[in-house]
Design a protein around this motif. Structure first.
Motif, PDB file in Angstrom:
ATOM      1  N   TYR A 113      40.212  53.505  31.345  1.00 25.88           N
ATOM      2  CA  TYR A 113      39.541  52.535  32.358  1.00 25.88           C
ATOM      3  C   TYR A 113      38.325  53.440  32.667  1.00 25.88           C
ATOM      4  CZ  TYR A 113      37.489  50.271  36.538  1.00 25.88           C
ATOM      5  OH  TYR A 113      36.543  49.839  37.177  1.00 25.88           O
ATOM      6  N   ILE A 114      37.017  53.007  32.323  1.00 22.07           N
ATOM      7  CA  ILE A 114      35.740  53.854  32.462  1.00 22.07           C
ATOM      8  C   ILE A 114      35.204  52.964  33.645  1.00 22.07           C
ATOM      9  CG2 ILE A 114      33.550  54.359  31.764  1.00 22.07           C
ATOM     10  CD1 ILE A 114      34.774  54.419  28.683  1.00 22.07           C
ATOM     11  N   ARG A 115      35.207  53.612  34.935  1.00 25.80           N
ATOM     12  CA  ARG A 115      34.422  53.010  36.132  1.00 25.80           C
ATOM     13  C   ARG A 115      32.698  53.221  35.664  1.00 25.80           C
ATOM     14  NH1 ARG A 115      34.958  55.405  42.262  1.00 25.80           N
ATOM     15  NH2 ARG A 115      33.952  53.644  43.198  1.00 25.80           N
ATOM     16  N   ASN A 116      32.068  52.014  36.345  1.00 28.35           N
ATOM     17  CA  ASN A 116      30.802  52.136  36.235  1.00 28.35           C
ATOM     18  C   ASN A 116      29.964  53.064  37.287  1.00 28.35           C
ATOM     19  OD1 ASN A 116      28.293  51.227  35.685  1.00 28.35           O
ATOM     20  ND2 ASN A 116      28.369  49.797  37.286  1.00 28.35           N
ATOM     21  N   GLU A 117      29.473  54.126  36.770  1.00 30.22           N
ATOM     22  CA  GLU A 117      28.830  55.031  37.903  1.00 30.22           C
ATOM     23  C   GLU A 117      27.578  55.798  36.948  1.00 30.22           C
ATOM     24  OE1 GLU A 117      31.741  57.487  38.969  1.00 30.22           O
ATOM     25  OE2 GLU A 117      32.533  58.146  36.836  1.00 30.22           O
ATOM     26  N   ASN A 144      48.511  49.611  36.467  1.00 30.31           N
ATOM     27  CA  ASN A 144      50.085  49.975  36.592  1.00 30.31           C
ATOM     28  C   ASN A 144      50.952  48.528  35.787  1.00 30.31           C
ATOM     29  OD1 ASN A 144      49.474  51.884  37.955  1.00 30.31           O
ATOM     30  ND2 ASN A 144      49.763  50.947  39.875  1.00 30.31           N
ATOM     31  N   ALA A 145      50.466  47.457  35.875  1.00 26.24           N
ATOM     32  CA  ALA A 145      51.390  46.366  35.207  1.00 26.24           C
ATOM     33  C   ALA A 145      51.190  46.334  33.564  1.00 26.24           C
ATOM     34  CB  ALA A 145      50.918  44.926  35.718  1.00 26.24           C
ATOM     35  N   ILE A 146      50.033  46.677  33.248  1.00 24.86           N
ATOM     36  CA  ILE A 146      49.866  46.732  31.781  1.00 24.86           C
ATOM     37  C   ILE A 146      50.747  48.060  31.240  1.00 24.86           C
ATOM     38  CG2 ILE A 146      48.317  47.304  30.107  1.00 24.86           C
ATOM     39  CD1 ILE A 146      46.089  46.149  31.662  1.00 24.86           C
ATOM     40  N   ALA A 147      50.643  48.963  31.939  1.00 22.38           N
ATOM     41  CA  ALA A 147      51.229  50.468  31.511  1.00 22.38           C
ATOM     42  C   ALA A 147      52.865  50.137  31.432  1.00 22.38           C
ATOM     43  CB  ALA A 147      50.899  51.566  32.408  1.00 22.38           C
ATOM     44  N   LYS A 148      53.292  49.471  32.448  1.00 24.05           N
ATOM     45  CA  LYS A 148      54.839  48.865  32.424  1.00 24.05           C
ATOM     46  C   LYS A 148      55.327  48.115  31.376  1.00 24.05           C
ATOM     47  CE  LYS A 148      58.378  47.419  35.503  1.00 24.05           C
ATOM     48  NZ  LYS A 148      58.864  46.957  36.858  1.00 24.05           N
ATOM     49  N   LYS A 149      54.357  47.038  31.080  1.00 27.02           N
ATOM     50  CA  LYS A 149      54.641  46.181  29.799  1.00 27.02           C
ATOM     51  C   LYS A 149      54.402  46.630  28.590  1.00 27.02           C
ATOM     52  CE  LYS A 149      55.208  41.923  28.331  1.00 27.02           C
ATOM     53  NZ  LYS A 149      56.418  41.182  28.228  1.00 27.02           N
ATOM     54  N   LEU A 178      43.207  51.919  24.682  1.00 25.93           N
ATOM     55  CA  LEU A 178      42.416  50.586  24.763  1.00 25.93           C
ATOM     56  C   LEU A 178      41.335  51.064  25.944  1.00 25.93           C
ATOM     57  CD1 LEU A 178      44.739  47.608  24.892  1.00 25.93           C
ATOM     58  CD2 LEU A 178      43.258  48.292  22.949  1.00 25.93           C
ATOM     59  N   VAL A 179      40.017  50.832  25.366  1.00 34.57           N
ATOM     60  CA  VAL A 179      38.949  51.212  26.700  1.00 34.57           C
ATOM     61  C   VAL A 179      38.735  50.154  27.320  1.00 34.57           C
ATOM     62  CG1 VAL A 179      36.667  52.049  26.859  1.00 34.57           C
ATOM     63  CG2 VAL A 179      38.101  53.056  25.109  1.00 34.57           C
ATOM     64  N   VAL A 180      38.849  50.058  28.723  1.00 40.39           N
ATOM     65  CA  VAL A 180      38.365  48.996  29.700  1.00 40.39           C
ATOM     66  C   VAL A 180      37.170  49.371  30.377  1.00 40.39           C
ATOM     67  CG1 VAL A 180      39.413  47.529  31.263  1.00 40.39           C
ATOM     68  CG2 VAL A 180      40.956  48.263  29.372  1.00 40.39           C
ATOM     69  N   PHE A 181      36.515  48.677  30.403  1.00 36.62           N
ATOM     70  CA  PHE A 181      35.072  48.659  31.434  1.00 36.62           C
ATOM     71  C   PHE A 181      34.808  47.494  32.165  1.00 36.62           C
ATOM     72  CE2 PHE A 181      30.640  48.521  32.207  1.00 36.62           C
ATOM     73  CZ  PHE A 181      30.478  49.805  32.831  1.00 36.62           C
ATOM     74  N   SER A 182      34.295  47.992  33.355  1.00 35.37           N
ATOM     75  CA  SER A 182      33.821  46.629  34.281  1.00 35.37           C
ATOM     76  C   SER A 182      32.552  47.214  35.071  1.00 35.37           C
ATOM     77  CB  SER A 182      34.831  46.207  35.355  1.00 35.37           C
ATOM     78  OG  SER A 182      34.224  45.424  36.207  1.00 35.37           O
ATOM     79  N   SER A 183      31.609  46.494  35.246  1.00 36.12           N
ATOM     80  CA  SER A 183      30.396  47.065  36.138  1.00 36.12           C
ATOM     81  C   SER A 183      30.580  47.031  37.501  1.00 36.12           C
ATOM     82  CB  SER A 183      29.257  46.017  35.713  1.00 36.12           C
ATOM     83  OG  SER A 183      28.910  46.415  34.218  1.00 36.12           O
ATOM     84  N   SER A 184      31.736  46.488  37.926  1.00 37.55           N
ATOM     85  CA  SER A 184      32.003  46.081  39.268  1.00 37.55           C
ATOM     86  C   SER A 184      32.177  47.433  40.146  1.00 37.55           C
ATOM     87  CB  SER A 184      33.261  45.371  39.383  1.00 37.55           C
ATOM     88  OG  SER A 184      34.333  46.347  38.841  1.00 37.55           O
ATOM     89  N   GLY A 185      32.374  48.682  39.322  1.00 35.95           N
ATOM     90  CA  GLY A 185      32.489  49.835  40.009  1.00 35.95           C
ATOM     91  C   GLY A 185      33.738  50.157  40.856  1.00 35.95           C
ATOM     92  N   ASP A 186      34.765  49.275  40.385  1.00 44.07           N
ATOM     93  CA  ASP A 186      36.288  49.392  41.051  1.00 44.07           C
ATOM     94  C   ASP A 186      36.719  50.734  40.736  1.00 44.07           C
ATOM     95  OD1 ASP A 186      36.278  46.881  41.973  1.00 44.07           O
ATOM     96  OD2 ASP A 186      37.883  46.105  40.559  1.00 44.07           O
ATOM     97  N   SER A 187      37.260  51.362  41.511  1.00 48.21           N
ATOM     98  CA  SER A 187      37.863  52.674  41.692  1.00 48.21           C
ATOM     99  C   SER A 187      39.116  52.677  40.624  1.00 48.21           C
ATOM    100  CB  SER A 187      38.300  53.251  42.749  1.00 48.21           C
ATOM    101  OG  SER A 187      39.431  52.544  43.428  1.00 48.21           O
ATOM    102  N   LEU A 188      39.378  53.907  40.078  1.00 44.45           N
ATOM    103  CA  LEU A 188      40.516  53.733  39.265  1.00 44.45           C
ATOM    104  C   LEU A 188      41.918  53.389  39.880  1.00 44.45           C
ATOM    105  CD1 LEU A 188      42.175  54.501  36.419  1.00 44.45           C
ATOM    106  CD2 LEU A 188      42.184  56.713  37.261  1.00 44.45           C
ATOM    107  N   GLU A 189      42.156  53.955  41.176  1.00 49.98           N
ATOM    108  CA  GLU A 189      43.128  53.425  42.108  1.00 49.98           C
ATOM    109  C   GLU A 189      43.057  51.873  42.004  1.00 49.98           C
ATOM    110  OE1 GLU A 189      42.181  57.222  42.316  1.00 49.98           O
ATOM    111  OE2 GLU A 189      40.842  55.883  42.793  1.00 49.98           O
ATOM    112  N   SER A 190      42.097  51.347  42.440  1.00 46.23           N
ATOM    113  CA  SER A 190      41.884  49.779  42.515  1.00 46.23           C
ATOM    114  C   SER A 190      42.450  48.948  41.492  1.00 46.23           C
ATOM    115  CB  SER A 190      40.520  49.235  42.902  1.00 46.23           C
ATOM    116  OG  SER A 190      40.424  48.020  43.197  1.00 46.23           O
ATOM    117  N   PHE A 191      41.804  49.655  40.267  1.00 49.60           N
ATOM    118  CA  PHE A 191      42.030  48.975  38.925  1.00 49.60           C
ATOM    119  C   PHE A 191      43.484  48.939  38.529  1.00 49.60           C
ATOM    120  CE2 PHE A 191      43.071  49.477  34.474  1.00 49.60           C
ATOM    121  CZ  PHE A 191      42.527  48.366  33.625  1.00 49.60           C
ATOM    122  N   ASN A 192      44.105  50.227  38.820  1.00 50.72           N
ATOM    123  CA  ASN A 192      45.541  50.382  38.606  1.00 50.72           C
ATOM    124  C   ASN A 192      46.684  49.697  39.388  1.00 50.72           C
ATOM    125  OD1 ASN A 192      45.235  52.142  36.522  1.00 50.72           O
ATOM    126  ND2 ASN A 192      45.313  54.085  37.653  1.00 50.72           N
TER     127      ASN A 192
END
Length: 465
Positions: free
Chosen positions: A105-109, A92-97, A73-87
């Motif tokens: 997750y594709i970061r806006n850059e 992390n919760a999604i991966a566990k569930k 599943l490809v997830v995108f946000s224009s917020s520019g959130d880092s991968l660490e912040s997203f996880n």
């Protein structure tokens, strides 16, 4: 329930005995009433607005087809959130569930902005952003009415903050283009050291703008070779969060709403009045005429009070470590007691292009669960739920848990204004009077008249595209 109704209708058609027909007809009537009453409460769906015309009979959505096989599943946000912040917040919760889901997750850059990704043929399954940025994505035609997915996946929307959900209904003409997963408010942050330095009483929850402006006057002074400022108010975000629920585009006229006198009251109270004490406007000249903001609060530390997003202490946690700060509820207008700003939700949506819509919906369903929302709340991300237990847990695990973080829930949310796809294009026109009236360069009536002219001209241009 709809399936039961259809079976009953079919039985009535082919039964020939009168007694049996009568019984089945009564059963059909009961089932129909039950289905009508249950539809709203089972999904928590808000009444749809807009569209007009006669109501059509609802069709049963296709059954959910969730994959048990590996799915990316490809997830995108224009917020520019880092991968660490997203996880930390979601990944992390999604991966566990969902261990069979690979979340990309594709970061806006640079090179990976939304238009660049779409032009390259990249399919995005889940798109998320704040309400203001979400509006900007409408031009790319990714939005999908998620109502059928909500029904087929038995998603309960009844615990969501109603103003945030209604805001999306308004934007999408009664449809559901996104579901709020996070929320944000505004609060008044203050520097204790500045208040103590000048012997001014500290702010408290429930203050009005008049009371805060009185404090601001006492703090705006030049001392020890440094210009201190009383109050700064967020600019860009406030346009989307006005306490008077002001739309950018008037729903009735289709023109700029700046002729509404409530805009004048907002600009005057939040930007003109704080700048009137001597020294404030002189300082603005040193920062290119801008409104004092976060730089003055956590870097220069010459700003006594700052009205800013409730996520400030979380996003800028590192910068605030060197500030002796706390927070109270956002000030209110005297004639609107207890009414704060509009919510600033983060919406998650399944895109029209996704080939894994059911899997994407399962992810979003999980993200609004009590389990995930409770953890988000504990770490300082404002929940999209209205549940008291989740609100009470806000910030429990934050490094600033000893601060007055509950201030974000002191006021009730203002109703979300009608948003349109043109709002972002008009932002500069609405932003200009903030700086003009604060600097004193232009009187407020002239500033608003000029801004209205610019906004309407830009609006006409946008409508022709």
């Amino acid at each position: 329930m709809h399936l039961v109704q259809k079976r009953n209708q079919s039985g009535v058609t082919f039964m020939k005995k009168r007694m049996t027909t009568a019984i089945l007809s009564l059963a059909l009537l009961a089932a129909g009433c039950s289905s009508s009453a249950g539809t709203g409460t089972s999904t928590g769906e808000a009444p749809k607005t807009g569209g007009g015309g006669s109501e059509k009979k609802a069709e049963q959505p296709a059954a959910a087809k969730v994959s048990s096989e590996p799915v990316e599943l490809v997830v995108f946000s224009s917020s520019g959130d880092s991968l660490e912040s997203f996880n930390e917040r979601f990944g992390n919760a999604i991966a566990k569930k969902f261990p069979n889901y690979k979340i990309n997750y594709i970061r806006n850059e640079k090179g990976k902005t939304l238009p660049e990704l779409l032009a390259a043929g990249q399919v995005i399954d889940i798109y998320f952003d704040s309400i203001r940025v979400f509006i900007g994505s409408l031009q790319y035609d990714m939005q999908l009415d998620m109502d059928d997915l909500v029904k087929s996946h038995n998603v309960d929307l009844s615990n969501l903050e109603p103003t945030a959900l209604d805001g999306m209904r308004k934007l999408s003409g009664g449809k559901l283009w996104g579901i709020p997963v996070t929320n944000s408010n505004m609060a008044l942050y203050y520097n204790k050291d500045i208040f103590n330095k000048f012997g001014v009483p500290l702010p408290k929850d429930g203050m009005t703008w008049d009371e805060v402006l009185d404090l601001s006057k006492k703090l705006t002074r030049f001392e020890d070779g440094k210009q201190f400022l009383g109050l700064g108010v967020a600019t860009t975000q406030m346009l989307s969060m006005t306490q008077q629920s002001l739309p950018i585009v008037d729903p009735k006229s289709g023109k700029s709403s700046l002729s509404d006198d409530r805009w004048k009251k907002m600009y005057s109270t939040l930007y003109e009045e704080p700048a009137k004490p001597q020294g404030y406007r002189e300082y603005m000249k040193t920062i290119k005429g801008n409104i004092p903001n976060v730089d003055e609060f956590h870097n220069k530390q010459n700003l006594g009070m700052l009205v800013y997003l409730s996520s400030y202490f979380q996003v800028n946690a590192k910068e605030l470590k060197g500030v002796n700060w706390d927070m109270v509820s956002v000030p209110t207008f005297k004639d609107m007691p207890g009414v704060g700003v509009q919510p600033y939700p983060g919406y998650f949506s399944v895109t029209k292009q996704s080939k894994h819509k059911d899997d994407a919906m399962e992810v979003i369903k999980y993200l609004i669960s009590d389990e995930v929302q409770m953890q988000l709340s504990k770490t300082g991300t404002m929940s999209a739920l209205k549940t008291d237990a989740v609100k009470k847990a806000f910030g429990e695990q934050s490094e600033y848990k000893d601060h007055n973080l509950k201030a974000v829930y002191f006021n009730k949310f203002a109703e979300m204004s009608q948003k349109t796809k043109y709002d972002n294009a008009l932002q500069d026109a609405y932003f200009a009077p903030m700086k003009q009236v604060a600097s004193g360069d232009v009187d407020i009536n002239t500033a608003l008249r000029q801004a209205e002219e610019v906004a309407n001209k830009k609006l006409d241009e946008e409508k022709k595209k």
